[in-house]
Design a protein around this motif. Sequence first.
Motif, PDB file in Angstrom:
ATOM      1  N   ASP A 179       0.829  -1.211   0.000  1.00 46.87           N
ATOM      2  CA  ASP A 179       0.000   0.000   0.000  1.00 46.87           C
ATOM      3  C   ASP A 179       0.859   1.254   0.000  1.00 46.87           C
ATOM      4  O   ASP A 179       0.608   2.204  -0.753  1.00 46.87           O
ATOM      5  CB  ASP A 179      -0.910   0.029   1.234  1.00 46.87           C
ATOM      6  CG  ASP A 179      -2.041  -0.986   1.167  1.00 46.87           C
ATOM      7  OD1 ASP A 179      -2.337  -1.470   0.060  1.00 46.87           O
ATOM      8  OD2 ASP A 179      -2.617  -1.288   2.223  1.00 46.87           O
ATOM      9  N   LEU A 180       1.864   1.259   0.845  1.00 43.92           N
ATOM     10  CA  LEU A 180       2.702   2.442   0.992  1.00 43.92           C
ATOM     11  C   LEU A 180       3.475   2.742  -0.282  1.00 43.92           C
ATOM     12  O   LEU A 180       3.715   3.899  -0.620  1.00 43.92           O
ATOM     13  CB  LEU A 180       3.678   2.245   2.163  1.00 43.92           C
ATOM     14  CG  LEU A 180       4.587   3.428   2.510  1.00 43.92           C
ATOM     15  CD1 LEU A 180       3.756   4.647   2.863  1.00 43.92           C
ATOM     16  CD2 LEU A 180       5.512   3.067   3.655  1.00 43.92           C
ATOM     17  N   ARG A 181       3.840   1.714  -1.023  1.00 39.47           N
ATOM     18  CA  ARG A 181       4.590   1.918  -2.257  1.00 39.47           C
ATOM     19  C   ARG A 181       3.693   2.350  -3.417  1.00 39.47           C
ATOM     20  O   ARG A 181       4.066   3.222  -4.221  1.00 39.47           O
ATOM     21  CB  ARG A 181       5.336   0.631  -2.633  1.00 39.47           C
ATOM     22  CG  ARG A 181       6.191   0.745  -3.892  1.00 39.47           C
ATOM     23  CD  ARG A 181       7.256   1.845  -3.740  1.00 39.47           C
ATOM     24  NE  ARG A 181       8.074   1.971  -4.933  1.00 39.47           N
ATOM     25  CZ  ARG A 181       9.297   1.463  -5.057  1.00 39.47           C
ATOM     26  NH1 ARG A 181       9.845   0.785  -4.046  1.00 39.47           N
ATOM     27  NH2 ARG A 181       9.979   1.638  -6.160  1.00 39.47           N
ATOM     28  N   LEU A 182       2.518   1.779  -3.520  1.00 41.66           N
ATOM     29  CA  LEU A 182       1.667   2.007  -4.684  1.00 41.66           C
ATOM     30  C   LEU A 182       0.639   3.123  -4.504  1.00 41.66           C
ATOM     31  O   LEU A 182       0.459   3.965  -5.398  1.00 41.66           O
ATOM     32  CB  LEU A 182       0.928   0.726  -5.059  1.00 41.66           C
ATOM     33  CG  LEU A 182       1.757  -0.515  -5.392  1.00 41.66           C
ATOM     34  CD1 LEU A 182       0.824  -1.648  -5.820  1.00 41.66           C
ATOM     35  CD2 LEU A 182       2.777  -0.221  -6.472  1.00 41.66           C
ATOM     36  N   MET A 183      -0.053   3.135  -3.376  1.00 42.34           N
ATOM     37  CA  MET A 183      -1.240   3.966  -3.267  1.00 42.34           C
ATOM     38  C   MET A 183      -0.974   5.468  -3.223  1.00 42.34           C
ATOM     39  O   MET A 183      -1.726   6.240  -3.837  1.00 42.34           O
ATOM     40  CB  MET A 183      -2.079   3.537  -2.051  1.00 42.34           C
ATOM     41  CG  MET A 183      -2.555   2.086  -2.099  1.00 42.34           C
ATOM     42  SD  MET A 183      -3.198   1.551  -3.709  1.00 42.34           S
ATOM     43  CE  MET A 183      -4.477   2.744  -4.006  1.00 42.34           C
ATOM     44  N   PRO A 184       0.067   5.952  -2.508  1.00 45.28           N
ATOM     45  CA  PRO A 184       0.261   7.406  -2.493  1.00 45.28           C
ATOM     46  C   PRO A 184       0.474   8.007  -3.889  1.00 45.28           C
ATOM     47  O   PRO A 184      -0.177   8.994  -4.246  1.00 45.28           O
ATOM     48  CB  PRO A 184       1.501   7.583  -1.601  1.00 45.28           C
ATOM     49  CG  PRO A 184       1.499   6.394  -0.709  1.00 45.28           C
ATOM     50  CD  PRO A 184       0.987   5.279  -1.567  1.00 45.28           C
ATOM     51  N   ILE A 185       1.349   7.417  -4.688  1.00 46.36           N
ATOM     52  CA  ILE A 185       1.639   8.004  -5.997  1.00 46.36           C
ATOM     53  C   ILE A 185       0.458   7.837  -6.951  1.00 46.36           C
ATOM     54  O   ILE A 185       0.136   8.739  -7.733  1.00 46.36           O
ATOM     55  CB  ILE A 185       2.936   7.402  -6.597  1.00 46.36           C
ATOM     56  CG1 ILE A 185       3.367   8.189  -7.837  1.00 46.36           C
ATOM     57  CG2 ILE A 185       2.763   5.929  -6.912  1.00 46.36           C
ATOM     58  CD1 ILE A 185       3.729   9.628  -7.548  1.00 46.36           C
ATOM     59  N   LEU A 186      -0.227   6.686  -6.907  1.00 45.50           N
ATOM     60  CA  LEU A 186      -1.399   6.492  -7.763  1.00 45.50           C
ATOM     61  C   LEU A 186      -2.510   7.461  -7.393  1.00 45.50           C
ATOM     62  O   LEU A 186      -3.190   8.025  -8.267  1.00 45.50           O
ATOM     63  CB  LEU A 186      -1.896   5.050  -7.658  1.00 45.50           C
ATOM     64  CG  LEU A 186      -0.972   3.967  -8.225  1.00 45.50           C
ATOM     65  CD1 LEU A 186      -1.541   2.582  -7.937  1.00 45.50           C
ATOM     66  CD2 LEU A 186      -0.749   4.156  -9.726  1.00 45.50           C
ATOM     67  N   SER A 187      -2.705   7.661  -6.090  1.00 47.16           N
ATOM     68  CA  SER A 187      -3.744   8.589  -5.633  1.00 47.16           C
ATOM     69  C   SER A 187      -3.426  10.009  -6.060  1.00 47.16           C
ATOM     70  O   SER A 187      -4.311  10.755  -6.489  1.00 47.16           O
ATOM     71  CB  SER A 187      -3.874   8.515  -4.104  1.00 47.16           C
ATOM     72  OG  SER A 187      -4.214   7.220  -3.684  1.00 47.16           O
ATOM     73  N   LEU A 188      -2.163  10.386  -5.949  1.00 46.67           N
ATOM     74  CA  LEU A 188      -1.764  11.733  -6.339  1.00 46.67           C
ATOM     75  C   LEU A 188      -1.925  11.937  -7.848  1.00 46.67           C
ATOM     76  O   LEU A 188      -2.361  13.005  -8.302  1.00 46.67           O
ATOM     77  CB  LEU A 188      -0.311  11.975  -5.917  1.00 46.67           C
ATOM     78  CG  LEU A 188       0.221  13.397  -6.072  1.00 46.67           C
ATOM     79  CD1 LEU A 188      -0.658  14.384  -5.328  1.00 46.67           C
ATOM     80  CD2 LEU A 188       1.659  13.478  -5.573  1.00 46.67           C
ATOM     81  N   MET A 189      -1.592  10.913  -8.631  1.00 49.19           N
ATOM     82  CA  MET A 189      -1.762  11.018 -10.083  1.00 49.19           C
ATOM     83  C   MET A 189      -3.234  11.199 -10.439  1.00 49.19           C
ATOM     84  O   MET A 189      -3.586  12.013 -11.301  1.00 49.19           O
ATOM     85  CB  MET A 189      -1.201   9.764 -10.767  1.00 49.19           C
ATOM     86  CG  MET A 189       0.313   9.658 -10.728  1.00 49.19           C
ATOM     87  SD  MET A 189       0.924   8.027 -11.223  1.00 49.19           S
ATOM     88  CE  MET A 189       0.526   8.044 -12.977  1.00 49.19           C
ATOM     89  N   TYR A 190      -4.118  10.448  -9.770  1.00 50.72           N
ATOM     90  CA  TYR A 190      -5.537  10.577 -10.111  1.00 50.72           C
ATOM     91  C   TYR A 190      -6.129  11.864  -9.561  1.00 50.72           C
ATOM     92  O   TYR A 190      -7.045  12.438 -10.155  1.00 50.72           O
ATOM     93  CB  TYR A 190      -6.317   9.374  -9.603  1.00 50.72           C
ATOM     94  CG  TYR A 190      -7.705   9.338 -10.199  1.00 50.72           C
ATOM     95  CD1 TYR A 190      -7.869   9.140 -11.565  1.00 50.72           C
ATOM     96  CD2 TYR A 190      -8.841   9.531  -9.424  1.00 50.72           C
ATOM     97  CE1 TYR A 190      -9.125   9.140 -12.138  1.00 50.72           C
ATOM     98  CE2 TYR A 190     -10.101   9.522  -9.989  1.00 50.72           C
ATOM     99  CZ  TYR A 190     -10.238   9.326 -11.348  1.00 50.72           C
ATOM    100  OH  TYR A 190     -11.480   9.329 -11.914  1.00 50.72           O
ATOM    101  N   LEU A 191      -5.619  12.315  -8.415  1.00 51.10           N
ATOM    102  CA  LEU A 191      -6.027  13.622  -7.907  1.00 51.10           C
ATOM    103  C   LEU A 191      -5.823  14.675  -8.987  1.00 51.10           C
ATOM    104  O   LEU A 191      -6.718  15.466  -9.296  1.00 51.10           O
ATOM    105  CB  LEU A 191      -5.207  13.981  -6.662  1.00 51.10           C
ATOM    106  CG  LEU A 191      -5.126  15.464  -6.287  1.00 51.10           C
ATOM    107  CD1 LEU A 191      -6.464  15.934  -5.743  1.00 51.10           C
ATOM    108  CD2 LEU A 191      -4.028  15.720  -5.286  1.00 51.10           C
TER     109      LEU A 191
END
Length: 522
Positions: free
Chosen positions: A54-66
């Motif tokens: 989660d820590l590796r994938l979710m922050p950057i993916l969430s920021l990209m979709y934001l």
Amino acid sequence: MTYVSNTVPADRPSSISSEHKQHDQERLEDSNSDLENVPMLTPEQERKLWRKIDLRLMPILSLMYLLAFLDRGNIGNAKLDGLVTQLDLTGNRYNIALTMFFIPYCLFECPANLVLKVFRPSRWLPGINFIWGIVMTLMGLVKTYPQLVGVRACLGIAEAGLFPGVVYYLTLWYPRHMLQYRIGLFFGAATIAGLMSPCVLETLITNKIGAFSGLLAFAIGYMGGIGGLEGWSWIFLLEGLSTIVVAIIALFVLVDFPDTAEFLTPEERAFVVWKKKYDNSSVGEEERFAARHVWAAFGDWQVWLHVLVYMSIVGPLYGITLFLPTIIKSFGYNTPISQLLTVPPYVAATITLFVFAYYSDKLKMRSPFILAGLTMCLIGFSINISTAPDGVKYFGTFLIVMGSYAAFPGVVSWLGNNLSGQYKRGVGMALQIGIGNFSGAIAAVIYRSQDSPRFILGHALELMFVGIGFIFLPIVVFLYKRINAQRDAAERLAMERGEKAQYSDEELRELGDRAPDFRYTL
């Protein structure tokens, strides 16, 4: 940590393109070698592993979709900061500019999902992120209406691969009943940059992208006149430049697949591959590309019914996202206050989204939460189409935003849960999202300026979308229940008769979600 020996059944060779064949073969050989000795983790060790992922994938993916959703939706904020006046967006010109995003966006989503595995997620996703950042920046420099329409169309092409690509990418990492919460994190979260523990990450995700867009527009709107540009130009320029920066960061952060993820130990890679491979089948999932998997998705009844359910949520979602500032302004507020009043509904939606996603995964059910979201939309639009006081209508916008945003991850993960075979699932989900997003194109043109302040036509058509959901959601649930019951009965009968398995492991993998041991998620 203990180990058990696992034999991975050999997949049937198929006639495929050389690029797909070489890529898939290399991955299968690596994963098969990892699966020879799969570590059996304790519940605590497994939780730590998923938190690490989660820590590796979710922050950057969430920021990209934001940034993706902010970039496509900030035209609603720019409208209030002089865009309409300077570009002479009279009549339906503004609505046409909105629609020109959705048409190429919908058309290019399915091809983009097939391309993702060829070009690798760690290159493809940041690449398209970078391209739409450039397009967004150029939008701040447009001087005429035709230029705006052309750049909006280019933005639709550039962004088309992100959402279906990321959702499909997540299905390759997470078991199906851990999926909705991760899609919820991705879809609903703007994360703080930097490393933090997963529990802190979940606590600090507070604002929905629409809220963030409203706050940015409120602040940037006061930059009008700087550099000879209007406030709306600065909205596009600064948010576009932010997207480019995030794309560069993503290039170094994103990884491809569990079996090639270097941030995991060999034991952790083996466990994740094994967990996902046998998540929805006793014999493993079909992983090789073949044209028949594409046609299987096109011919699957559930894909087309899910398109209709998807439309029933996405129509209201895009309608309220694009026009919430305008709707709130029709209540009598000035532009700055209207921008700020878009924030509370999205904060409430974020909370609702995470509650829905958590309990949906925990209960391993999708349809009840989608139904709850549809009900909230029904009540919210009914309030806004009425002659209720403005304060009550503002409360109705809370229900619309909460219902549409909270139900959306469930709609997407539901079909992903019920399609087996990596390429069939990728194509099926892209069809659902691509065709379903045409309801977003419709929603972009139904809130006409001449209909202010009640917007009867817009709210009525949104109620039509919600009604489609109330019709087809029960049909999908009924069909899933009937098929599951038939397979349960057939399995019991076979056991009572002492019959041996009628299908080989290879045949079961080929059947995918049509296999007798597959059970649909409700």
